[in-house]
Every structure is written in structure tokens, then in C-alpha cells.
Design a protein around this motif. Structure first.
Motif, PDB file in Angstrom:
ATOM      1  N   ARG A   1       0.844  -1.203   0.000  1.00 22.81           N
ATOM      2  CA  ARG A   1       0.000   0.000   0.000  1.00 22.81           C
ATOM      3  C   ARG A   1       0.873   1.243   0.000  1.00 22.81           C
ATOM      4  O   ARG A   1       2.096   1.147   0.059  1.00 22.81           O
ATOM      5  CB  ARG A   1      -0.925  -0.004   1.212  1.00 22.81           C
TER       6      ARG A   1
ATOM      7  N   PHE B   1       3.419   1.297  -4.206  1.00 20.87           N
ATOM      8  CA  PHE B   1       2.945   0.467  -3.076  1.00 20.87           C
ATOM      9  C   PHE B   1       4.009  -0.456  -2.494  1.00 20.87           C
ATOM     10  O   PHE B   1       3.697  -1.409  -1.783  1.00 20.87           O
ATOM     11  CB  PHE B   1       1.701  -0.369  -3.468  1.00 20.87           C
TER      12      PHE B   1
ATOM     13  N   LYS C   1      -5.497  -5.112  -7.047  1.00 19.82           N
ATOM     14  CA  LYS C   1      -4.650  -3.910  -7.016  1.00 19.82           C
ATOM     15  C   LYS C   1      -3.712  -3.819  -8.201  1.00 19.82           C
ATOM     16  O   LYS C   1      -3.167  -2.762  -8.484  1.00 19.82           O
ATOM     17  CB  LYS C   1      -3.816  -3.897  -5.733  1.00 19.82           C
TER      18      LYS C   1
ATOM     19  N   VAL D   1      -6.385   0.990  -2.937  1.00 16.91           N
ATOM     20  CA  VAL D   1      -5.266   0.897  -1.982  1.00 16.91           C
ATOM     21  C   VAL D   1      -5.393   1.969  -0.913  1.00 16.91           C
ATOM     22  O   VAL D   1      -5.648   3.105  -1.219  1.00 16.91           O
ATOM     23  CB  VAL D   1      -3.917   1.046  -2.718  1.00 16.91           C
TER      24      VAL D   1
END
Ligand code: NDP
Length: 283
Positions: free
Chosen positions: A121, A173, A224, A283
Motif C-alpha cells: 500500500r 505500493f 490492485k 489501496v
């Protein structure tokens, strides 16, 4: 003739041509493999076993290591041992190398593969996590290599470092994780020069992997990332092959090498393309 490697019993069969792999150099090789309880490390343990290696496995979870060890013996490993170790402990690397030396009497391949858990993230300012991850993913690799180098020099062995595309080209991330992987490239590529200058016959193989379908990676990237994941057993075999053929770098899938060549040519387009692979809203 051509030999084939198949997946362990109970897993999808994966016939892989390994005619160009120097299997002789792996049969009977003494291997220390970290992060061997799951994922790519576990699959590497099975491949090494099929080639008849002598292996020391390490990770934190003993129950999993015990199971991997049993499967390795079924698959043909000459000897298998395991030692539980948490690589966030500064003492662990030396203890593990000492154990391997005691059990195997030497070392031909040191495979550095473990990683500490890290969130997928945006950066949230957790510097303490970065410090901890540097210890697990980077400093423990340096300490393991340092303890094993004299032994690898004796056997003219291979030091195999598992890295990632995000250790060559930064991706979102993965701030701390990416930093630990870039650090590995810096340290081990510099060390490779020094070994050559000292005419030491230890090879260093840096492995650049894309998204691989391990449980951990699929779980983290679900919803994601718009990228397909490549098969773990093939990734594991490609790493082993790179070490056995004394390659400087290994790319899996192969086209990551092209991407790395283009990395600095068109930085604006590169960043747009990379960001397009990520789902920012989840996210
Ligand atoms: P997994 O999470 O499946 O395996 C990680 C291994 O490290 C496990 O054996 C785990 O065992 C061990 N480990 C975790 N924490 C520690 C710790 N503190 N001390 C010692 N060992 C620890 O990951 P993968 O198999 O997916 O990844 C393997 C390598 O491949 C890594 O270097 C990763 O960066 C690289 N890679 C993976 C990609 C992917 O998409 N899967 C992509 C690019 C690179 P235990 O919990 O029992 O300690």
C-alpha cells in the motif's frame, strides 16, 4: 539427452526442458536455502531435491519446514536438514551458516530468498517498519553472505540472491520493499566486482522476478494490480539454473530484461505505463 523436471506429487504437472542445465553440478551439491517454508523457496527445495542435492532449509515455521523436508526426501534429496531462524535477529545469519557447515561439511550454493512481511500500500510514514525490513531483507543477506563467503571460495560456489523487478525499476505500493531490493543490487553487484578483482571464483547471481503466483503475492496484489502472475515452479527452476550456469543476472519472465534495458530511455512514458498497471482506488 534432455531431462525433464516435473512438479511435486499433488501439484499441477509442469514439464520443463532442462537440457541446458548442468544437472551434474547440482547432484550432490551442498545447498543452504533461506525462506524455504513456502512459495518460491519451497519450490526451489523440491527442484534441488530432484537433482539429488544435499540441503539445509531455513525459515521461522518449523512445522512447515518439517513437511517440506519430508517431501524433499521423497523427491530424491541426498540429505535434508532444517533450522528455524528469524532473520530479524542479528545473530541468526551466523547461526544458520554454522549449522549448515556442521551438517553438510561445506557449501556449494547459498540461496538468499527470504523476505519479511510488508504491506502492499501507499507509504504511511512507518520508518520503524522500513528499518526492520532492511534488517530482514537486506542486512541479513549481507551477514549470511559474509559468513559463507570463505566456504564458498573453497568450493568455487554460487551465491544466489533473489530480487525483484522493483529492485531495478521502482513501482508503487512497495516503498520499503523496493528499497531493500535496490540495496541488494548495490551491495552484491559491487561485491561481484571485488571478487573478480581478487580472482575469487565465487559467482553472484542476482535474480529479477516479475509477479509470481505464490499465495503471498496473489493475496497482496489481488484487485490492485493488472498483471498476470507467472508459475512459481518455473520461477524456482529458472533461479536454480541461473546459479548453476553461473549467470550474472537472471530475469523471469525473460522480457523483464528488455524492460530494464529501456528503463532510463523514456522515463515519462515508463512511469505512465507502470502506473497504468495499478488500481489506485483500492489501496
Ligand atoms: P513467501 O512469502 O511465500 O516466502 C517467504 C519466505 O520467507 C517464507 O519461507 C517465510 O517463512 C520466510 N520468512 C518470512 N519472514 C521471515 C523472517 N523474519 N525470518 C526468516 N524467514 C522469514 O514469498 P515468495 O516465495 O513469493 O518470495 C520469495 C522471494 O521471491 C523473495 O525474495 C521475494 O522478494 C521474491 N519475489 C517474489 C515475487 C512474487 O511475486 N512472489 C516477485 C518478485 C520477487 P516463515 O514465515 O516460516 O518464516
Amino acid at each position: 539427452g534432455a531431462s525433464h523436471v516435473t512438479s511435486p506429487p499433488g501439484e499441477p504437472s509442469l514439464p520443463l526442458k532442462v537440457a541446458d542445465l548442468q544437472t551434474d553440478s547440482i547432484s550432490g551439491a551442498r545447498v543452504l536455502l533461506t525462506g524455504a517454508s513456502t512459495g518460491i523457496g519451497e519450490q526451489m527445495a523440491y527442484h534441488y531435491s530432484r537433482f539429488g542435492a544435499e540441503i539445509v532449509l531455513t525459515a521461522r515455521r518449523g512445522t512447515l519446514l518439517q513437511k517440506v523436508m519430508e517431501k524433499c526426501l521423497q523427491l530424491g534429496a541426498k540429505k535434508v536438514f532444517y533450522i528455524q531462524a528469524d532473520m530479524s535477529s542479528p545473530q541468526a545469519p551466523e547461526e544458520v551458516v554454522h549449522f549448515a557447515l556442521q551438517k553438510l561439511g561445506g557449501l556449494d550454493h547459498l540461496v538468499l530468498n527470504h523476505i519479511g512481511g510488508t504491506p502492499f500500500r501507499m507509504w504511511d510514514g512507518d520508518v520503524e517498519h522500513t528499518r526492520w525490513l532492511m534488517q530482514v531483507n537486506f542486512l541479513s543477506y549481507v551477514a549470511l553472505a559474509s559468513a559463507a563467503l570463505p566456504i564458498l571460495a573453497e568450493s568455487k560456489g554460487s551465491l544466489i540472491v533473489v530480487s525483484s523487478l522493483t529492485g531495478k525499476i521502482s513501482t508503487p505500493f512497495t516503498t520499503s520493499y523496493s528499497a531493500t531490493k535496490f540495496a541488494l543490487d548495490g551491495f552484491f553487484s559491487s561485491l561481484r566486482h571485488e571478487l573478480a578483482m581478487q580472482k575469487q571464483d565465487v559467482c553472484i547471481t542476482l535474480c529479477i522476478l516479475g509477479l509470481i503466483d505464490t499465495e503471498m503475492a496473489l493475496e497482496k496484489t489481488r484487485d490492485k494490480v493488472y498483471m498476470s502472475a507467472y508459475p512459481v515452479a518455473e520461477a524456482a527452476l529458472t533461479i536454480i539454473k541461473g546459479g548453476a550456469t553461473r549467470a550474472r543476472e537472471v530475469f523471469y519472465p525473460w522480457w523483464l530484461e528488455l524492460l530494464c534495458c529501456l528503463r532510463d530511455w523514456f522515463p515519462d512514458q515508463r512511469d505512465v505505463v507502470i502506473q497504468s498497471f495499478y488500481n489506485y482506488t483500492s489501496v
